[in-house]
Design a protein around this motif. Structure first.
Motif, PDB file in Angstrom:
ATOM      1  N   ASP A 173       0.776  -1.233   0.000  1.00  0.00           N
ATOM      2  CA  ASP A 173       0.000   0.000   0.000  1.00  0.00           C
ATOM      3  C   ASP A 173       0.812   1.290   0.000  1.00  0.00           C
ATOM      4  O   ASP A 173       0.222   2.366  -0.039  1.00  0.00           O
ATOM      5  N   ARG A 174       2.118   1.238   0.047  1.00  0.00           N
ATOM      6  CA  ARG A 174       2.909   2.472   0.104  1.00  0.00           C
ATOM      7  C   ARG A 174       4.171   2.383  -0.763  1.00  0.00           C
ATOM      8  O   ARG A 174       5.168   3.019  -0.462  1.00  0.00           O
ATOM      9  N   LEU A 175       4.120   1.652  -1.848  1.00  0.00           N
ATOM     10  CA  LEU A 175       5.274   1.556  -2.737  1.00  0.00           C
ATOM     11  C   LEU A 175       5.612   2.918  -3.322  1.00  0.00           C
ATOM     12  O   LEU A 175       6.767   3.315  -3.387  1.00  0.00           O
ATOM     13  N   VAL A 176       4.579   3.646  -3.720  1.00  0.00           N
ATOM     14  CA  VAL A 176       4.723   5.016  -4.191  1.00  0.00           C
ATOM     15  C   VAL A 176       3.816   5.871  -3.322  1.00  0.00           C
ATOM     16  O   VAL A 176       2.608   5.676  -3.297  1.00  0.00           O
ATOM     17  N   GLY A 177       4.406   6.794  -2.582  1.00  0.00           N
ATOM     18  CA  GLY A 177       3.620   7.631  -1.693  1.00  0.00           C
ATOM     19  C   GLY A 177       3.616   9.076  -2.137  1.00  0.00           C
ATOM     20  O   GLY A 177       4.629   9.603  -2.592  1.00  0.00           O
ATOM     21  N   VAL A 178       2.462   9.697  -2.007  1.00  0.00           N
ATOM     22  CA  VAL A 178       2.313  11.113  -2.288  1.00  0.00           C
ATOM     23  C   VAL A 178       1.587  11.697  -1.081  1.00  0.00           C
ATOM     24  O   VAL A 178       0.372  11.525  -0.946  1.00  0.00           O
ATOM     25  N   GLY A 179       2.331  12.323  -0.208  1.00  0.00           N
ATOM     26  CA  GLY A 179       1.746  12.850   1.017  1.00  0.00           C
ATOM     27  C   GLY A 179       1.169  11.714   1.848  1.00  0.00           C
ATOM     28  O   GLY A 179       1.805  10.683   2.024  1.00  0.00           O
ATOM     29  N   PRO A 180      -0.065  11.873   2.312  1.00  0.00           N
ATOM     30  CA  PRO A 180      -0.660  10.824   3.133  1.00  0.00           C
ATOM     31  C   PRO A 180      -1.216   9.648   2.317  1.00  0.00           C
ATOM     32  O   PRO A 180      -1.685   8.675   2.874  1.00  0.00           O
ATOM     33  N   PHE A 181      -1.163   9.741   1.000  1.00  0.00           N
ATOM     34  CA  PHE A 181      -1.716   8.707   0.140  1.00  0.00           C
ATOM     35  C   PHE A 181      -0.601   7.888  -0.475  1.00  0.00           C
ATOM     36  O   PHE A 181       0.503   8.374  -0.684  1.00  0.00           O
ATOM     37  N   GLY A 182      -0.916   6.649  -0.789  1.00  0.00           N
ATOM     38  CA  GLY A 182       0.071   5.794  -1.415  1.00  0.00           C
ATOM     39  C   GLY A 182      -0.593   4.696  -2.222  1.00  0.00           C
ATOM     40  O   GLY A 182      -1.752   4.359  -2.008  1.00  0.00           O
ATOM     41  N   VAL A 183       0.158   4.157  -3.140  1.00  0.00           N
ATOM     42  CA  VAL A 183      -0.296   3.044  -3.958  1.00  0.00           C
ATOM     43  C   VAL A 183       0.806   2.010  -3.955  1.00  0.00           C
ATOM     44  O   VAL A 183       1.988   2.341  -4.021  1.00  0.00           O
ATOM     45  N   GLY A 184       0.413   0.769  -3.887  1.00  0.00           N
ATOM     46  CA  GLY A 184       1.371  -0.325  -3.915  1.00  0.00           C
ATOM     47  C   GLY A 184       0.896  -1.416  -4.852  1.00  0.00           C
ATOM     48  O   GLY A 184      -0.022  -1.213  -5.659  1.00  0.00           O
ATOM     49  N   LEU A 185       1.499  -2.581  -4.705  1.00  0.00           N
ATOM     50  CA  LEU A 185       1.134  -3.697  -5.573  1.00  0.00           C
ATOM     51  C   LEU A 185      -0.331  -4.079  -5.450  1.00  0.00           C
ATOM     52  O   LEU A 185      -0.960  -4.465  -6.426  1.00  0.00           O
ATOM     53  N   ASP A 186      -0.885  -3.978  -4.257  1.00  0.00           N
ATOM     54  CA  ASP A 186      -2.288  -4.334  -4.073  1.00  0.00           C
ATOM     55  C   ASP A 186      -3.190  -3.462  -4.940  1.00  0.00           C
ATOM     56  O   ASP A 186      -4.108  -3.965  -5.588  1.00  0.00           O
ATOM     57  N   GLY A 187      -2.939  -2.171  -4.977  1.00  0.00           N
ATOM     58  CA  GLY A 187      -3.750  -1.264  -5.781  1.00  0.00           C
ATOM     59  C   GLY A 187      -3.541  -1.445  -7.273  1.00  0.00           C
ATOM     60  O   GLY A 187      -4.489  -1.382  -8.053  1.00  0.00           O
ATOM     61  N   VAL A 188      -2.311  -1.694  -7.663  1.00  0.00           N
ATOM     62  CA  VAL A 188      -2.016  -1.876  -9.088  1.00  0.00           C
ATOM     63  C   VAL A 188      -2.581  -3.202  -9.595  1.00  0.00           C
ATOM     64  O   VAL A 188      -3.220  -3.263 -10.640  1.00  0.00           O
ATOM     65  N   LEU A 189      -2.356  -4.273  -8.819  1.00  0.00           N
ATOM     66  CA  LEU A 189      -2.835  -5.587  -9.249  1.00  0.00           C
ATOM     67  C   LEU A 189      -4.348  -5.727  -9.170  1.00  0.00           C
ATOM     68  O   LEU A 189      -4.914  -6.646  -9.758  1.00  0.00           O
ATOM     69  N   ALA A 190      -5.017  -4.812  -8.458  1.00  0.00           N
ATOM     70  CA  ALA A 190      -6.481  -4.849  -8.393  1.00  0.00           C
ATOM     71  C   ALA A 190      -7.091  -4.713  -9.782  1.00  0.00           C
ATOM     72  O   ALA A 190      -8.192  -5.200 -10.034  1.00  0.00           O
ATOM     73  N   TRP A 191      -6.377  -4.077 -10.680  1.00  0.00           N
ATOM     74  CA  TRP A 191      -6.877  -3.857 -12.037  1.00  0.00           C
ATOM     75  C   TRP A 191      -6.625  -5.049 -12.953  1.00  0.00           C
ATOM     76  O   TRP A 191      -7.071  -5.057 -14.101  1.00  0.00           O
ATOM     77  N   VAL A 192      -5.918  -6.060 -12.459  1.00  0.00           N
ATOM     78  CA  VAL A 192      -5.664  -7.278 -13.234  1.00  0.00           C
ATOM     79  C   VAL A 192      -6.587  -8.374 -12.693  1.00  0.00           C
ATOM     80  O   VAL A 192      -6.435  -8.768 -11.525  1.00  0.00           O
ATOM     81  N   PRO A 193      -7.533  -8.839 -13.495  1.00  0.00           N
ATOM     82  CA  PRO A 193      -8.466  -9.857 -12.997  1.00  0.00           C
ATOM     83  C   PRO A 193      -7.741 -11.044 -12.360  1.00  0.00           C
ATOM     84  O   PRO A 193      -6.723 -11.508 -12.861  1.00  0.00           O
ATOM     85  N   VAL A 194      -8.221 -11.483 -11.243  1.00  0.00           N
ATOM     86  CA  VAL A 194      -7.750 -12.610 -10.437  1.00  0.00           C
ATOM     87  C   VAL A 194      -6.426 -12.296  -9.722  1.00  0.00           C
ATOM     88  O   VAL A 194      -6.273 -12.613  -8.551  1.00  0.00           O
ATOM     89  N   ALA A 195      -5.480 -11.670 -10.389  1.00  0.00           N
ATOM     90  CA  ALA A 195      -4.168 -11.404  -9.791  1.00  0.00           C
ATOM     91  C   ALA A 195      -4.286 -10.545  -8.528  1.00  0.00           C
ATOM     92  O   ALA A 195      -3.599 -10.794  -7.532  1.00  0.00           O
ATOM     93  N   GLY A 196      -5.145  -9.550  -8.563  1.00  0.00           N
ATOM     94  CA  GLY A 196      -5.313  -8.681  -7.409  1.00  0.00           C
ATOM     95  C   GLY A 196      -5.849  -9.426  -6.201  1.00  0.00           C
ATOM     96  O   GLY A 196      -5.360  -9.260  -5.078  1.00  0.00           O
ATOM     97  N   THR A 197      -6.839 -10.269  -6.419  1.00  0.00           N
ATOM     98  CA  THR A 197      -7.409 -11.042  -5.320  1.00  0.00           C
ATOM     99  C   THR A 197      -6.399 -12.043  -4.782  1.00  0.00           C
ATOM    100  O   THR A 197      -6.260 -12.199  -3.565  1.00  0.00           O
ATOM    101  N   VAL A 198      -5.675 -12.704  -5.666  1.00  0.00           N
ATOM    102  CA  VAL A 198      -4.661 -13.671  -5.238  1.00  0.00           C
ATOM    103  C   VAL A 198      -3.576 -12.978  -4.417  1.00  0.00           C
ATOM    104  O   VAL A 198      -3.192 -13.448  -3.339  1.00  0.00           O
TER     105      VAL A 198
END
Length: 140
Positions: free
Chosen positions: A23-48
């Motif tokens: 959840d914090r691979l790339v952070g911008v202030g109090p917000f961040g995105v990590g593998l979980d957020g990126v993989l959420a857009w790939v069917p099945v991969a995000g859930t796995v």
């Protein structure tokens, strides 16, 4: 069985790695995105990924001797995070923005610190030391 301070702090460090990667691979202030957020857009991969990282967090919590209340809270965060990735588009947006692994990891870290004291590592322990020159001994 008594959990040693060293084992508990290893679990603390594992939780730190998982929360940053998820959840914090790339952070911008109090917000961040990590593998979980990126993989959420790939069917099945995000859930796995979400379930796998969540299972690792729960396993570390059990190994660290976390309380049942903490483990239940962690499970709820992980379940919400994993379930949010199932419905298309809206669910993926929610999964990208909801830092479930980060929240579960913080709950575990607070439990460990309450039982075994604060971690001896600084917040920037994953980063390489700046200005360190290898091969040179300090002048006396």
């Amino acid at each position: 069985m008594e959990v040693t301070r060293d084992r508990a702090h290893r679990a603390w460090r594992s939780a730190e790695r998982i929360k940053r990667l998820s959840d914090r691979l790339v952070g911008v202030g109090p917000f961040g995105v990590g593998l979980d957020g990126v993989l959420a857009w790939v069917p099945v991969a995000g859930t796995v990924y979400s379930l796998g990282a969540g299972a690792l967090l729960i396993a570390e919590g059990i190994a660290a001797g976390a309380s049942a209340k903490t483990l239940a809270r962690m499970g709820a965060y992980i379940a919400l995070d994993s379930a949010s990735s199932v419905p298309p588009v809206i669910g993926w947006v929610v999964d990208t923005l909801f830092p479930g692994h980060l929240m579960a990891a913080k709950a575990l870290q607070k439990d460990i610190e309450a039982r075994h004291g604060p971690s001896e590592l600084a917040d920037d322990w994953l980063r390489r030391p700046k200005g360190r020159k290898s091969g040179l001994s300090p002048k006396r």
